[in-house]
Design an enzyme around this catalytic site. Sequence first.
Site, PDB file in Angstrom:
ATOM      1  N   ARG A 144       0.871  -1.173   0.000  1.00  0.00           N
ATOM      2  CA  ARG A 144       0.000   0.000   0.000  1.00  0.00           C
ATOM      3  C   ARG A 144       0.911   1.226   0.000  1.00  0.00           C
ATOM      4  NH1 ARG A 144      -1.928  -3.533   4.031  1.00  0.00           N
ATOM      5  NH2 ARG A 144      -4.013  -4.372   3.618  1.00  0.00           N
TER       6      ARG A 144
ATOM      7  N   LYS B 204      -1.811  -2.821   8.092  1.00  0.00           N
ATOM      8  CA  LYS B 204      -2.986  -2.456   8.871  1.00  0.00           C
ATOM      9  C   LYS B 204      -3.017  -3.219  10.191  1.00  0.00           C
ATOM     10  CE  LYS B 204      -6.102  -1.078   5.116  1.00  0.00           C
ATOM     11  NZ  LYS B 204      -7.407  -1.331   4.460  1.00  0.00           N
TER      12      LYS B 204
ATOM     13  N   HIS C  66      -2.626   2.495  -5.875  1.00  0.00           N
ATOM     14  CA  HIS C  66      -3.238   1.280  -5.336  1.00  0.00           C
ATOM     15  C   HIS C  66      -3.509   0.262  -6.440  1.00  0.00           C
ATOM     16  CE1 HIS C  66      -4.669  -0.540  -1.665  1.00  0.00           C
ATOM     17  NE2 HIS C  66      -5.749  -0.974  -2.276  1.00  0.00           N
TER      18      HIS C  66
ATOM     19  N   ARG D  31      -0.712  -2.121  -6.708  1.00  0.00           N
ATOM     20  CA  ARG D  31      -0.796  -3.222  -5.729  1.00  0.00           C
ATOM     21  C   ARG D  31      -1.747  -4.300  -6.246  1.00  0.00           C
ATOM     22  NH1 ARG D  31      -0.923  -4.750  -0.061  1.00  0.00           N
ATOM     23  NH2 ARG D  31      -3.033  -5.176   0.670  1.00  0.00           N
TER      24      ARG D  31
ATOM     25  N   HIS E  92      -3.140  -9.416   3.960  1.00  0.00           N
ATOM     26  CA  HIS E  92      -4.578  -9.523   4.226  1.00  0.00           C
ATOM     27  C   HIS E  92      -4.810 -10.400   5.453  1.00  0.00           C
ATOM     28  CE1 HIS E  92      -5.762  -8.644  -0.242  1.00  0.00           C
ATOM     29  NE2 HIS E  92      -5.572  -7.544   0.457  1.00  0.00           N
TER      30      HIS E  92
ATOM     31  N   TYR F  66      -9.149 -11.581  -6.169  1.00  0.00           N
ATOM     32  CA  TYR F  66      -8.252 -11.580  -7.325  1.00  0.00           C
ATOM     33  C   TYR F  66      -8.487 -12.774  -8.241  1.00  0.00           C
ATOM     34  CZ  TYR F  66      -5.980  -7.778  -4.956  1.00  0.00           C
ATOM     35  OH  TYR F  66      -5.741  -6.576  -4.349  1.00  0.00           O
TER      36      TYR F  66
END
Length: 309
Positions: free
Chosen positions: A165, A187, A255, A258, A281, A290
Amino acid sequence: MTDSAFATDDFIRERIAAWLRDLGSVKRLAPKTLEAYGRDLGQFMNFLAGHMGGPVGLESLRQLRGADIRAFMAQRRTESLGSRSLARVLSALKSFFAFLEREGILASEALNVIRTPKVPRALPKALTIIEARQTISSTDEVEDRPWVAARDMAVIALCYGAGLRISEALALTRADLEAETLRVTGKGGRVRMVPLIAPVRQAIDTYLGLSPFKLWPEEPLFRGVRGGVLSPRLIQLRMQQLRSALGLPPSATPHALRHSFATHLLGRGGDLRSIQELLGHASLSTTQIYTAVDTERLLESYAKAHPRG
């Protein structure tokens, strides 16, 4: 003040104000989200006032039924409100009633019988491999200062070559760089190790060799022209310049690089679990989007190339 100023009595109006303060100071919701939540609740209170024939008070909320909420949601749907906005409306209502319950004011079961509208999941827009490579290698065509061009190339290379990111790339320090790996804090403060492939390492080393600033190990790696921490907005503007110069679609953003990283890995046989770890993730279901992207691209290629396509 919400739209409910004249649709509620003083007690409920004060509770709404307290709820919004709680969302801002404790929950740390963004100002625009706060504004949207306040507007959504205000519209609901206006609806209830008309539905029940007078200003909404505590007794009105005690009498609330699932049918009342469904009627409100149906009305908003007739106003061409999409599923995503309806989901936000329901989230605002649930948040307010949860606040009332935490405060010991009211416990309502009405919202528990309402299903959240199904929100269609937008597929990420990936660049082609050629477009991604052009994006990384063309920064010196839109930037005259060599060290700035090298800096932006390194950040863009990290987004595509390591799947970072933009916030993760700009938070890197020299201490996060190792010979063949990169320590990334994502995150929720989750730390992951990402392979540092040769082209990305070379882009970073080129930037380090040209940077006019002394970069200490624990300080941010990427700097603005005055030596401060590099703003993500500058990289977004650089991508905007590259889109114009290369004729790329509006969806070509940092983004999107990514997304391209994950899509291209999957297209070349990468397994989903490994891609999940590389992207950071928390849930495999997030990464599974994806597979839909790759299938969509495969079908597009089939339609273009097959004689009967």
